[in-house]
Design an enzyme around this catalytic site. Structure first.
Site, PDB file in Angstrom:
ATOM      1  N   SER A  98      48.800  21.183  43.984  1.00  0.00           N
ATOM      2  CA  SER A  98      48.856  20.914  42.809  1.00  0.00           C
ATOM      3  C   SER A  98      48.745  22.877  41.861  1.00  0.00           C
ATOM      4  O   SER A  98      49.615  23.005  41.507  1.00  0.00           O
ATOM      5  CB  SER A  98      47.490  20.956  42.585  1.00  0.00           C
ATOM      6  N   HIS A 144      45.834  12.229  43.584  1.00  0.00           N
ATOM      7  CA  HIS A 144      46.545  14.117  43.280  1.00  0.00           C
ATOM      8  C   HIS A 144      45.814  14.193  45.016  1.00  0.00           C
ATOM      9  O   HIS A 144      46.759  14.684  45.384  1.00  0.00           O
ATOM     10  CB  HIS A 144      45.410  14.217  42.496  1.00  0.00           C
TER      11      HIS A 144
END
Ligand SMILES: *[C@@H]1O[C@H](CO)[C@@H](O)[C@H](O)[C@H]1NC(C)=O
Ligand SMILES: *[C@@H]1O[C@H](CO)[C@@H](O)[C@H](O)[C@H]1NC(C)=O
Ligand SMILES: *[C@@H]1O[C@H](CO)[C@@H](O)[C@H](O)[C@H]1NC(C)=O
Ligand SMILES: *[C@@H]1O[C@H](CO)[C@@H](O)[C@H](O)[C@H]1NC(C)=O
Ligand SMILES: *[C@@H]1O[C@H](CO)[C@@H](O)[C@H](O)[C@H]1NC(C)=O
Ligand SMILES: *[C@@H]1O[C@H](CO)[C@@H](O)[C@H](O)[C@H]1NC(C)=O
Length: 424
Positions: free
Chosen positions: A193, A399
């Site tokens: 990320s 995610h």
């Protein structure tokens, strides 16, 4: 109505609770700590075995562990955690093993990547696959709170950093340190990320380091944002922007620091036998994307023990700025004095991604509402040396699943390793 609809409905129902949790707890706790002063802070950090959690986890699993301290040019003292070798049979510990530096994502620390154990968590799998694994801790998290002259509990200047300063000051120090101590010329970089975002800022700002990066494996990279932002995120960001300004105006800079009492409270609420668990789960899924049987709720209490780990409010604001503006640029402090001090120019230009000439592979999930395919595609087209986009072969992979999904080894990690293997 299916179970999923119920969960989704619940998610929307608890939306205000989530916003409340994330923002009010942050502000509320920070206020309390301001009132009770630094005693409370130092109680949680100095001399706490918590500072050895990554060591305890890794050694507890029978793997060798080393802790290293690196000082950046601006005086931040960072902890690097290392698994120098694996424990699977046939491991050559003496020969030169390829090095991989893993950079965690927002408000995480090295321990968030190793608490589930061997065969499941990437660092152990990489160590067993023959790699020399180094785990970075971003400045300001529970393991990297030291500075040569500044005190994070007293000096606001300590917290004046965003992803930019980590990229241009900390990454070169860490990478040079690792290459020197392993006597190697180059390493593999793996970022989760915003860890990947920071890695790309680093290579675009300091292109002389391109030759030191064999390959950058970008896991759910958060860089260009051009799509319409989901409503759930708008609801979080709309109060978030003024609230973070309020926090700064009140001298609160440490965002979601790791607090044992907070972890205990949440563990109590979110373990397997409580009805509230569904709410805990919704709070997370409305931010990261719906869960499609990848998050094992049994690990909830552990997860909450190792997440969050704290960062600077400016770094969080930088993430918001990238997200809202779609502009891959250094953080604007909104104060020319600070901008000038940080960048030597009041309005720094966007990062030049063309400077990133080392190979980059891009990995994304179809259920990730933070990093969408269309945005990864923009990055893919702009990168001079992209190895391509790799979609996780699982429906609605979100995610968080990249770190804590049940089948990540088979779905993601084996592919990451086979890409790295080609360069080693
Ligand atoms: C953490 O581990 C190091 C090395 O084993 C040791 O010197 C230190 O005292 C430990 N710290 C705590 C707080 O247990
Ligand atoms: C490189 O590592 C050696 C020990 O292996 C150390 O003596 C030396 O100071 C290091 N150099 C730099 C620039 O960090
Ligand atoms: C951003 O989105 C707009 C509208 O959806 C589109 O026209 C444009 O091409 C996109 N930009 C990039 C760089 O893909
Ligand atoms: C979930 O985690 C628990 C505890 O680690 C484990 O016993 C169980 O097998 C896991 N479930 C799945 C589906 O992996
Ligand atoms: C900008 O930051 C400086 C130093 O932190 C501070 O003294 C000054 O008051 C700030 N200016 C504004 C307009 O907020
Ligand atoms: C970005 O970098 C490329 C490659 O070095 C260069 O050709 C280009 O002029 C740079 N763009 C800007 C705006 O600096």
């Amino acid at each position: 109505m299916t179970n999923k609809d119920v969960i989704r409905g619940l998610g929307w129902f608890v939306l205000p609770i989530s916003v409340y949790y994330i923002w009010m707890n942050f502000i509320g706790l920070a206020m309390l700590e301001l009132i009770f002063g630094p005693q409370l802070n130092s109680y949680h950090y100095e001399g706490d075995t918590r500072l050895n959690r990554t060591r305890i986890l890794i050694e507890g699993n029978g793997y060798p562990f080393e802790s290293h301290e690196v000082t950046s040019a601006s005086g931040y003292i960072l902890s690097l955690h290392r698994i120098p070798s694996g424990i699977k049979k046939g491991q050559a510990t003496s020969s030169k093993r390829p090095v991989v530096l893993i950079q965690h994502g927002l408000v995480a620390a090295s321990d968030a990547l190793v608490f589930r154990g061997p065969e499941v968590d990437l660092p152990y799998i990489l160590a067993d696959a023959g790699y020399d694994v180094w785990l970075s801790n971003m400045r300001g998290n529970v393991y990297s709170r030291k500075h040569q002259t500044l005190n994070p509990d007293r000096d606001s200047e300590y917290w004046e950093f965003s992803m930019h300063e980590i990229a241009v000051e900390d990454f070169p120090a860490m990478i040079d340190y690792i290459l020197n101590s392993t006597k190697q010329e180059e390493l593999n970089f793996l970022g989760y990320s915003i860890g990947s975002t920071t890695g790309l800022m680093f290579s675009s700002m300091l292109p002389e380091y391109n030759k030191k990066i064999k390959v950058h494996v970008a896991v759910a990279p958060f860089v260009y944002v051009n799509r319409t932002i989901p409503l759930s995120h708008k609801l979080l960001l709309v109060p978030g922007v003024p609230l973070s300004q309020t926090a700064i105006a009140n001298g609160i800079y440490n965002f979601l620091p790791r607090r044992p009492y907070m972890s205990k409270l949440l563990q109590m609420l979110c373990h397997d036998r409580t009805p509230i668990q569904a709410i805990c789960k919704s709070c997370i899924t409305f931010l990261v994307g719906e869960d499609n049987n990848q998050f094992n709720s049994t690990v909830f209490p552990h997860f909450l023990e190792f997440f969050p780990a704290g960062t600077s409010i400016y770094l969080v604001q930088h993430t918001f700025q990238l997200y809202l503006s779609g502009n891959f640029a250094p953080f604007d402090y909104g104060n020319e004095t600070i901008n000038q001090r940080k960048y030597k120019i009041a309005n720094p230009p966007p990062y030049n991604i063309s400077q990133v000439t080392h190979p980059v592979s891009l990995h994304y999930g179809s259920g990730d509402i933070m990093v969408a395919e269309e945005d990864v595609d923009i990055l893919n087209k702009k990168l001079p040396n992209s190895l391509g986009m790799f979609k996780v072969p699982y429906d609605s992979f979100n995610h968080m699943d990249f770190m804590w999904g049940t089948n990540t080894k088979k779905l993601v990690y084996d592919r990451l390793i086979s890409i790295m293997d080609k360069y080693n």
